[in-house]
Design an enzyme around this catalytic site. Structure first.
Site, mmCIF file in Angstrom:
data_model
loop_
_atom_site.group_PDB
_atom_site.id
_atom_site.type_symbol
_atom_site.label_atom_id
_atom_site.label_comp_id
_atom_site.label_asym_id
_atom_site.label_seq_id
_atom_site.Cartn_x
_atom_site.Cartn_y
_atom_site.Cartn_z
ATOM 1 N N ASP A 69 -6.358 17.702 9.393
ATOM 2 C CA ASP A 69 -7.755 17.346 9.141
ATOM 3 C C ASP A 69 -7.824 16.816 7.717
ATOM 4 O O ASP A 69 -7.185 17.377 6.818
ATOM 5 C CB ASP A 69 -8.658 18.586 9.261
ATOM 6 C CG ASP A 69 -9.156 18.810 10.678
ATOM 7 O OD1 ASP A 69 -8.500 18.319 11.623
ATOM 8 O OD2 ASP A 69 -10.200 19.471 10.854
ATOM 9 N N HIS A 91 -8.584 7.001 12.033
ATOM 10 C CA HIS A 91 -9.673 6.483 11.192
ATOM 11 C C HIS A 91 -9.100 5.399 10.283
ATOM 12 O O HIS A 91 -7.893 5.185 10.251
ATOM 13 C CB HIS A 91 -10.348 7.602 10.407
ATOM 14 C CG HIS A 91 -9.445 8.268 9.424
ATOM 15 N ND1 HIS A 91 -8.576 9.272 9.775
ATOM 16 C CD2 HIS A 91 -9.249 8.060 8.103
ATOM 17 C CE1 HIS A 91 -7.898 9.658 8.725
ATOM 18 N NE2 HIS A 91 -8.271 8.939 7.682
ATOM 19 N N HIS A 128 0.821 -1.211 0.000
ATOM 20 C CA HIS A 128 0.000 0.000 0.000
ATOM 21 C C HIS A 128 0.858 1.267 0.000
ATOM 22 O O HIS A 128 1.774 1.411 0.803
ATOM 23 C CB HIS A 128 -0.926 0.006 1.216
ATOM 24 C CG HIS A 128 -2.037 0.983 1.088
ATOM 25 N ND1 HIS A 128 -3.187 0.705 0.366
ATOM 26 C CD2 HIS A 128 -2.175 2.242 1.537
ATOM 27 C CE1 HIS A 128 -3.974 1.767 0.408
ATOM 28 N NE2 HIS A 128 -3.390 2.710 1.094
ATOM 29 N N HIS A 155 -5.201 4.810 10.105
ATOM 30 C CA HIS A 155 -4.152 5.815 10.124
ATOM 31 C C HIS A 155 -4.584 7.076 10.873
ATOM 32 O O HIS A 155 -5.764 7.388 10.964
ATOM 33 C CB HIS A 155 -3.678 6.164 8.713
ATOM 34 C CG HIS A 155 -4.768 6.531 7.761
ATOM 35 N ND1 HIS A 155 -5.610 5.607 7.189
ATOM 36 C CD2 HIS A 155 -5.147 7.725 7.260
ATOM 37 C CE1 HIS A 155 -6.460 6.219 6.385
ATOM 38 N NE2 HIS A 155 -6.206 7.507 6.415
HETATM 39 FE FE LIG Z 1 -7.468 8.885 5.648
#
Ligand SMILES: [Fe+2]
Length: 387
Positions: free
Chosen positions: A306, A336, A263, A300
């Site tokens: 933000d 998240h 990834h 992550h």
């Molecule tokens: Fe993200």
């Protein structure tokens, strides 16, 4: 843009006499940025561009803040923004901080009776639905689905739409927006490892020229106020210019994705940057090809950014419940990641058709009243595993 562009007629030497066929002088304007230390253009007008006749009105357009300090992951249903006829009134700021604002708009009509100039911010206008022509005093750009239009601050413009069905995702940035520095050499040229190059960037080619006197309304945005100013000459009276400061277009479909065996981190998707935020493009691409790879992202937390994702098209691999036109906000400070089941589901998949724009801001975003109206109120709990 960090390259040179010339359009129309200009004299061989800057700051010298440049005369019209009748022998009178064209009016030269040095259009500088960042205190004359940034990119600039030299522009030649039919008339003096300083002829303000009247300042008719001044009114506030600053968004109303509903939540100044937000720690809730949000999902905003962007297509619930109601279409409005007028371009400027259709623009709804949903998230904002002192560096930038995230705006959704569904304008139905072309700007007819006024020009617009934003002196606060560069505007990055992403075309989700619709097509038409961005008309500026430094030349026109045709646009369609998937285009980013970069309008540097101070460019006077009008937007013409082909139909009434338009959806725009706009980033207003009070810091200048550039292509990523790490993709440029010290001359400014985009390097071989950049996911796009100069050929992908569309420069204005058609210079509208109006030799007209009269009354021309320009709505000028400054410090979140609109000043309605009447000029005595047509703002599109330019006969030529050259320099580095001009609007341009880049299609998200021309972004060449960088992929790997495992990834790849978010910066491989980066398309634009300022010193206060980045803009990334998630485009259709082959998935990671290590035999044991997990194509969905890991959980992550970029602790001090933000993260705003605007979903454009395709199937969004990390979520079960996202639709086109929605925004998710993942605030700095909490973790998240993929929805429950999404990591397992991604194993063995070889490609994705997802199309999304991401904006990561280094300062936290405030949620506006217009933004909170679009929230489903439950998104922050969507990572809970079902008992
Ligand atoms: Fe993200």
């Amino acid at each position: 843009m960090p390259f040179y562009h010339k359009l129309g007629k200009i004299p061989p030497k800057r700051h010298t006499q440049f005369r019209k066929p009748d022998g009178s002088l064209y009016s030269e304007q040095l259009f500088g940025t960042v205190g004359f230390d940034g990119m600039y253009s030299n522009i030649y007008h039919e008339y003096r561009p300083t002829q303000v006749k009247e300042i008719v009105k001044q009114y506030k357009v600053a968004p109303k803040i509903a939540r100044a300090n937000n720690m809730e992951s949000l999902r905003l249903k962007g297509f619930n923004v109601k279409p409005e006829k007028d371009y400027l009134s259709s623009r709804k700021t949903v998230l904002t901080n002192s560096d930038c604002s995230i705006i959704l708009a569904a304008p139905q009509e072309s700007q007819k009776d006024y020009f617009y100039k934003n002196t606060d911010a560069d505007e990055l206008i992403f075309i989700h639905k619709g097509s038409g022509k961005l008309r500026t005093f430094l030349g026109n750009l045709d646009f369609k689905y998937g285009d980013y239009l970069l309008v540097p601050r101070g460019i006077i413009y009008k937007i013409d739409f082909d139909t009434e069905d338009n959806r725009l995702f706009i980033v207003e940035s009070r810091r200048p927006i550039y292509t990523p520095k790490r993709y440029r050499n010290w001359f400014g040229q985009l390097l071989e490892h950049s996911p796009f190059c100069e050929r992908d960037i569309r420069k204005p080619q058609e210079l509208e020229h109006h030799d007209e006197k009269g009354e021309f309304l320009v709505k000028v945005k400054k410090q979140d106020d609109i000043f309605e100013m009447v000029y005595a000459t047509h703002p599109f009276d330019v006969v030529g210019y050259d320099g580095y400061n001009f609007p341009y277009a880049f299609s998200i479909h021309d972004f060449e994705p960088i992929t790997g065996r495992i990834h790849q981190p978010p910066p491989v998707h980066q398309t634009f940057e300022t010193d206060a935020m980045v803009v990334c493009s998630f485009v259709p691409r082959l998935y990671d090809y290590h035999p044991d790879s997990i194509p969905a992202p890991y959980n992550h937390s970029n602790i001090d950014s933000d993260e705003v994702l605007y979903y454009v098209d395709g199937d969004f691999m990390s979520r079960n419940d996202i639709e086109a036109g929605q925004i998710t906000l993942h605030p700095a400070g909490i973790v998240h990641g993929p929805h429950p089941g999404a990591a397992e589901r991604s194993i063995g998949k070889t490609e994705t058709e997802e199309l999304a724009v991401m904006v990561d801001t280094f300062k936290p975003l405030q949620v506006t009243e217009d933004g909170l109206k679009l929230s489903d109120g439950t998104y922050y709990q969507s990572w809970l595993e079902k008992e």
